[in-house]
Write an enzyme that holds these catalytic residues in place. Structure first.
Site, mmCIF file in Angstrom:
data_model
loop_
_atom_site.group_PDB
_atom_site.id
_atom_site.type_symbol
_atom_site.label_atom_id
_atom_site.label_comp_id
_atom_site.label_asym_id
_atom_site.label_seq_id
_atom_site.Cartn_x
_atom_site.Cartn_y
_atom_site.Cartn_z
ATOM 1 C CE1 TYR A 124 -3.252 -2.905 0.142
ATOM 2 C CE2 TYR A 124 -4.231 -1.744 1.943
ATOM 3 C CZ TYR A 124 -4.425 -2.701 1.089
ATOM 4 O OH TYR A 124 -5.324 -3.793 1.122
ATOM 5 C CG ASP A 249 -7.277 -3.379 3.836
ATOM 6 O OD1 ASP A 249 -8.470 -3.358 4.735
ATOM 7 O OD2 ASP A 249 -7.288 -2.829 2.801
#
Ligand code: NAD
Length: 360
Positions: A124, A249
């Site tokens: 990310y 996540d």
């Protein structure tokens, strides 16, 4: 003591759920001076900027914020306003408790897990190379020279970065959190058998840090795919989990599923000095302005915030009131009813009202 806290209503259902949470927090009697700030679509319309400087300044000054979900319009120069906010304030730890509440439909009971996710790097980090671009072709050539590995010419590339610095910081944070929260066990999650230099570094660092906490808390490690299976089979075998960004996540959504869904999943993004509290769910634009959605995730994010500012009594009062309302199952939103079309479901603000009447 009066606290100054930045309040970001956000987009979509954000203003409704933050208003409900604010009312419930204030009903505990805790003294808060809210400073409203904007971000996301609303900010873009008003100021031409998705993340105005004043908003960042307000959070930096007050150190604590309660934030509604934010929409990042496609093609506005930001991959995600949320990621930009976390990076700008170095909110490196994402904390997502997953706790069962009586009255919420779920396949499981008595779940009490905490997912601690590294928030700043991994896949990310936003370092990506688009298929066919000159820099992508250059990188593919360079990698072939360095590793003799062939990458297909029509590939897109996203880089996975894991540093010792960020791993050490999040793992220490997780140990400290687990001890403060009187937990028994911390499990480090990885895929080091395949990604030896990234997840391998995360795991090696976790083992090193664990030595400093020997005798204080149990340390375990697990491969992420095995964890996914074990969580579904026997979630109560786990306590606190610490994970790199991407696995964190995914696994935190899995854990939200274990407790009955996004409607009751709170979260916090925490750095060394600053913390931003927000629900796990997004802006659910189709429900915007309908006064239908569940305010619980936002209220529970408020509970986490109250604990962070050391207002534990207020946090207990609010959590207990919410528990009672959910357990009674009368004044709850449609998603907490057995039948989602149950006409006795109440609106967002009415559920907040029912919680307020139970605060003692
Ligand atoms: P979402 O969480 O907004 O909605 C998915 C579905 O979950 C909704 O349609 C609704 O059925 C349900 N839901 C969500 N919150 C609920 C609540 N409080 N009560 C009852 N049901 C609820 O996810 P999405 O549709 O993928 O994203 C919508 C927008 O939100 C996107 O623009 C996305 O980028 C943004 N988003 C923001 C954040 C954030 O600000 N932290 C997080 C996730 C998504």
């Amino acid at each position: 003591m009066k606290h100054r806290i930045t309040l970001i209503p956000g987009d979509g259902i954000g203003p409704e759920v933050t208003a409900a949470a604010r009312r419930c927090i204030e009903a505990t009697g805790v003294k808060i001076e809210w400073e409203e700030a904007i971000a996301g679509e609303v900010a873009l319309e008003k100021t031409g900027n998705l993340l105005p400087k004043q908003t960042l300044e307000s959070i930096k000054k007050n150190k604590v914020a309660l934030k509604g979900p934010i929409i990042t319009p496609i093609g506005e120069g930001f991959r995600s306003v949320n990621v930009a906010l976390r990076q700008a304030l170095d909110l490196y730890a994402c904390v997502r408790p997953a706790k069962s509440y009586n009255g919420v439909k779920s396949f499981y009971k008595d779940i009490d897990l905490v997912v601690i996710r590294e928030n700043t790097e991994d896949l990310y980090a936003g370092i990506e190379f688009e298929r066919g671009k000159p820099e992508t072709k250059r990188l593919i050539k360079e990698i072939k020279m360095l590793t003799e590995k062939r990458i297909r010419a029509d590939s897109g590339i996203s880089l996975k970065l894991i540093s010792e610095f960020a791993s050490r910081r999040i793992i220490k944070f997780a140990f400290e959190y687990a001890i403060r929260d009187k937990r028994k066990k911390l499990t480090a999650v990885h895929k080091a058998n395949i990604m030896k230099f990234t997840d391998g570094l995360f795991l090696k660092t976790a083992r090193e840090v664990a030595k400093e906490y020997e005798g204080k808390i149990i340390f375990e490690e697990i491969i992420v795919d095995n964890l996914a299976m074990q969580l579904v089979k026997a979630p109560r075998n786990f306590d606190v989990l610490v994970l790199p960004n991407l696995y964190g996540d995914i696994i935190s959504d899995l854990c939200a599923g274990l407790i009955g869904g996004l409607g009751i999943a709170p979260g916090a993004n925490i750095g060394d000095e600053i913390a931003v509290f927000e629900a796990v769910h997004g802006a659910a634009p189709k429900y915007k302005g309908s006064n239908r959605v569940n305010p619980s995730a936002m209220i529970l994010s408020g509970v986490l915030m109250l604990r962070f500012i050391k207002e534990d009594r207020a946090a207990d009062k609010l959590e207990n009131a919410l528990k009672q309302v959910i357990a009674e199952g009368k004044s709850v939103t449609y998603d907490l009813k057995d039948d989602r079309n149950d006409p006795s479901a109440v609106g967002t603000q009415e559920m907040a009202e029912a919680i307020i009447t139970k605060i003692k």
